[in-house]
Design a protein around this motif. Structure first.
Motif, short mmCIF file in Angstrom:
data_model
loop_
_atom_site.label_atom_id
_atom_site.label_comp_id
_atom_site.label_asym_id
_atom_site.label_seq_id
_atom_site.Cartn_x
_atom_site.Cartn_y
_atom_site.Cartn_z
N GLY A 75 0.79 -1.30 0.01
CA GLY A 75 -0.08 0.14 -0.11
C GLY A 75 0.67 1.44 -0.06
O GLY A 75 0.19 2.34 -0.05
N GLU A 76 2.35 1.18 -0.13
CA GLU A 76 3.01 2.25 -0.32
C GLU A 76 2.73 3.40 -1.23
O GLU A 76 2.74 4.70 -1.05
N LEU A 77 2.06 3.00 -2.40
CA LEU A 77 1.65 3.86 -3.45
C LEU A 77 0.23 4.07 -3.41
O LEU A 77 -0.35 4.86 -3.93
N GLY A 78 -0.52 3.68 -2.34
CA GLY A 78 -1.94 3.73 -2.19
C GLY A 78 -2.79 2.93 -3.24
O GLY A 78 -1.93 2.28 -4.15
N ARG A 79 -3.95 3.46 -3.66
CA ARG A 79 -4.54 2.79 -4.67
C ARG A 79 -3.95 3.12 -5.95
O ARG A 79 -3.56 4.27 -6.24
N VAL A 80 -3.66 2.15 -6.77
CA VAL A 80 -3.19 2.38 -7.99
C VAL A 80 -4.20 2.91 -9.03
O VAL A 80 -5.22 2.27 -9.26
N LEU A 81 -3.86 4.02 -9.66
CA LEU A 81 -4.68 4.63 -10.68
C LEU A 81 -4.56 4.32 -12.15
O LEU A 81 -5.45 4.52 -12.86
N ALA A 82 -3.41 4.04 -12.39
CA ALA A 82 -2.98 3.81 -13.84
C ALA A 82 -1.66 3.07 -13.98
O ALA A 82 -0.55 3.48 -12.91
N VAL A 83 -1.25 2.44 -14.97
CA VAL A 83 -0.14 1.82 -15.36
C VAL A 83 0.41 1.99 -16.76
O VAL A 83 -0.63 1.59 -17.79
N VAL A 84 1.51 2.14 -17.15
CA VAL A 84 1.99 2.34 -18.48
C VAL A 84 3.34 1.38 -18.39
O VAL A 84 4.13 1.42 -17.67
N GLY A 85 3.28 0.48 -19.62
CA GLY A 85 4.19 -0.30 -19.63
C GLY A 85 5.07 -0.21 -21.10
O GLY A 85 4.24 -0.04 -22.17
N GLY A 103 0.00 6.00 -8.52
CA GLY A 103 -0.99 5.73 -7.35
C GLY A 103 -1.31 6.98 -6.51
O GLY A 103 -0.89 8.13 -7.01
N GLU A 104 -2.42 6.82 -5.71
CA GLU A 104 -2.92 8.02 -4.94
C GLU A 104 -1.65 8.57 -4.03
O GLU A 104 -1.87 10.06 -3.73
#
Length: 333
Positions: free
Chosen positions: A137-147, A248-249
């Motif tokens: 949970g260090e990044l909080g809720r993940v909002l988007a991912v780019v790969g 993340g949030e």
């Protein structure tokens, strides 16, 4: 433990030779390959026994095999290996059709042998650190991912990579499966929907795509993208790279799995310089894990289903590009 390699068609077979030789108690008995030129070349290069047929190799009763044939030819090799009682590590993508992948699963289940998919990036320390950040949970809720997964065109090393009949596709088949698997593993979510555009902006002489952009909807509403291409020129200082950006949030994280490097400068050697990576070899971690699973009898850390789901994402991308609409991988039969 006696281990064999079935086919040297895939360029990763060369690295696996070195990985296996680093493991105490493992005997690499040789490799099978029906291509005479390839068989003679790699037998001499690595000092390996070459078996003209796959049946000849399996008659030596290896406890495990690594299958590194062309993408579209893995099913019969898996079925042969399973029937002989050998545990299987299969190169990715495990197949080029849903039917072949399911047949492979039935074969290993019937024989009671293990099946592991070759997704080495799961064994990268950088990837594992990112997974821990997300899970904690260090990044909080993940909002988007780019790969991004780019490389040079592998046809310069193995021509079949750019032959649709043997490869099943181009850069999308070759590269999107890595990120599709990492998304499933890191975020513990399946891919609900795939929208893709593919094309060939980099090599007009081949009949497969050299670039693809995939937009994914993951379970729980997480948007993700995959940029897969063979866009690196042959004189580029490294093969390619795998990169992820996670928003993340509470913060953002950037992963560049092969960023650790030194510059090696040359004179008159084609490339002015190349990158020498000093990061741990994820292939070694993967091969170590496979051998440990065979020895202990436990389920491999990367399963048939992992290979199957990643393959279905790639196949859904091709269907989406052809239809112009989103495709659900789970609907591919």
């Amino acid at each position: 433990m006696r281990v064999g390699i079935m086919s040297f068609a895939h360029l990763h077979a060369e690295g696996y030779v070195q990985n296996l030789r680093r493991i105490p108690g493992v005997e690499l008995i040789g490799f099978s390959d029906t291509d005479a030129e390839r068989g003679r070349h790699f037998s001499k290069l690595y000092g390996l026994r070459w078996f003209w047929t796959h049946e000849d190799l399996l008659e030596e009763r290896p406890e495990a095999v690594i299958i590194t044939s062309e993408n579209a030819t893995r099913r019969p090799l898996v079925e042969m290996a399973a029937e002989s009682g050998a545990h299987v590590l299969s190169e990715k993508p495990i197949a080029t059709s849903v039917a072949d992948a399911i047949a492979m699963k039935r074969a290993v289940d019937r024989a009671g042998v293990l099946f592991m998919t070759a997704f080495p990036m799961r064994f990268s320390p950088a990837v594992r650190a990112l997974r821990e950040m997300v899970a904690s949970g260090e990044l909080g809720r993940v909002l988007a991912v780019v790969g991004v997964n780019h490389s040079e065109n592998p046809k310069h090393h193995r021509p079949w990579f750019a032959q649709k009949e043997l490869a099943g596709g181009g850069a999308v088949m070759d590269h999107s499966v890595h990120l599709a698997d990492l998304y499933r593993w890191i975020f513990e979510a399946e891919v609900d929907d795939v929208y893709a555009r593919i094309g060939n902006p980099f090599d007009p002489d081949v009949d497969v795509e050299t670039a693809g952009l995939l937009l994914l909807n993951m379970e729980g509403g997480l948007p993700a993208s995959i940029d897969a291409s063979w866009s690196r020129p042959s004189h580029y200082p490294r093969w390619g790279h795998l990169r992820m950006e996670v928003l993340g949030e509470k913060g953002a994280a950037v992963l560049d799995a092969f960023a650790g490097h030194l510059h090696l400068w040359r004179r008159g050697a084609g490339r002015d310089y190349e990158w020498l990576g000093y990061h741990p070899d994820p292939n070694q971690g993967m091969i170590d894990a496979f051998i440990a699973s065979v020895r202990d009898g436990g389920e491999p850390p990367v399963t048939w289903r992992d290979g199957f789901e990643a393959m279905r994402v790639a196949l859904a991308a091709y269907q989406s590009a052809a239809s112009g609409s989103g495709v659900r991988p789970t609907e591919l039969k």
